[in-house]
Scaffold this motif. Sequence first.
Motif, short mmCIF file in Angstrom:
data_model
loop_
_atom_site.label_atom_id
_atom_site.label_comp_id
_atom_site.label_asym_id
_atom_site.label_seq_id
_atom_site.Cartn_x
_atom_site.Cartn_y
_atom_site.Cartn_z
N GLY A 1 0.84 -1.19 0.00
CA GLY A 1 0.00 0.00 0.00
C GLY A 1 0.87 1.23 0.00
N VAL A 2 0.63 2.12 -0.94
CA VAL A 2 1.47 3.31 -1.11
C VAL A 2 0.60 4.55 -0.89
CG1 VAL A 2 2.99 4.56 -2.68
CG2 VAL A 2 2.87 2.05 -2.78
N GLY A 3 0.96 5.34 0.10
CA GLY A 3 0.27 6.60 0.37
C GLY A 3 1.00 7.76 -0.28
N SER B 1 4.73 7.67 0.68
CA SER B 1 5.35 6.34 0.79
C SER B 1 6.20 6.04 -0.44
CB SER B 1 4.27 5.26 0.90
OG SER B 1 3.47 5.46 2.03
N PRO C 1 7.05 3.36 -3.15
CA PRO C 1 6.48 2.13 -3.70
C PRO C 1 7.49 0.98 -3.72
CG PRO C 1 6.73 3.79 -5.42
CD PRO C 1 7.07 4.44 -4.12
N LYS D 1 -4.45 -2.47 0.67
CA LYS D 1 -5.41 -1.38 0.45
C LYS D 1 -5.57 -0.54 1.70
CE LYS D 1 -9.31 -2.94 -1.02
NZ LYS D 1 -10.56 -3.39 -1.66
N ALA E 1 -2.61 1.70 1.99
CA ALA E 1 -2.64 2.73 0.94
C ALA E 1 -3.53 3.89 1.33
CB ALA E 1 -3.11 2.11 -0.37
N ASN E 2 -4.59 3.61 2.06
CA ASN E 2 -5.58 4.64 2.35
C ASN E 2 -5.72 4.99 3.82
OD1 ASN E 2 -6.62 5.04 -0.39
ND2 ASN E 2 -7.15 2.89 -0.22
N GLY F 1 -4.27 6.95 -1.86
CA GLY F 1 -3.23 5.94 -1.99
C GLY F 1 -3.53 4.97 -3.12
N TYR F 2 -2.58 4.09 -3.35
CA TYR F 2 -2.73 3.06 -4.37
C TYR F 2 -1.96 1.82 -3.93
CZ TYR F 2 1.82 4.81 -5.95
OH TYR F 2 3.13 5.22 -6.02
N VAL F 3 -2.16 0.73 -4.65
CA VAL F 3 -1.51 -0.54 -4.33
C VAL F 3 -0.61 -0.94 -5.48
CG1 VAL F 3 -1.91 -2.99 -3.85
CG2 VAL F 3 -3.43 -1.28 -2.85
N ARG G 1 1.75 -1.09 -10.71
CA ARG G 1 0.68 -0.40 -9.99
C ARG G 1 -0.66 -1.02 -10.40
NH1 ARG G 1 -0.25 6.09 -9.34
NH2 ARG G 1 -2.30 5.95 -8.39
#
Length: 87
Positions: A21-23, A26, A28, A41, A44-45, A51-53, A86
């Motif tokens: 999970g990338v905020g 963050s 990746p 998830k 990420a959020n 965010g995304y995964v 991604r």
Amino acid sequence: MDKDEYEAHQMLPDIIDIYRGVGNKSNPNGISWTTNFETAKWFANRWNKNGYVVKAKISKNNVLSYYLRRGEYEIIVDVPESKIIRI
């Protein structure tokens, strides 16, 4: 890893799908990943909804540690950037 985590590590398949999970702030390409998409998830959020995964396929031989604590299914691994996608 404790005994249960070591045994779980031994039961992992030879090729593993891992997620991160990338905020907003963050990286990746960090070393802390999970085998659980829902956990990724959440990470990420957790601070906001932007965010995304990312996902990677890795060999079990590249796993440094596997932790089951807190239900995160955390996997410590150095993933080559070229393997990260991604989703």
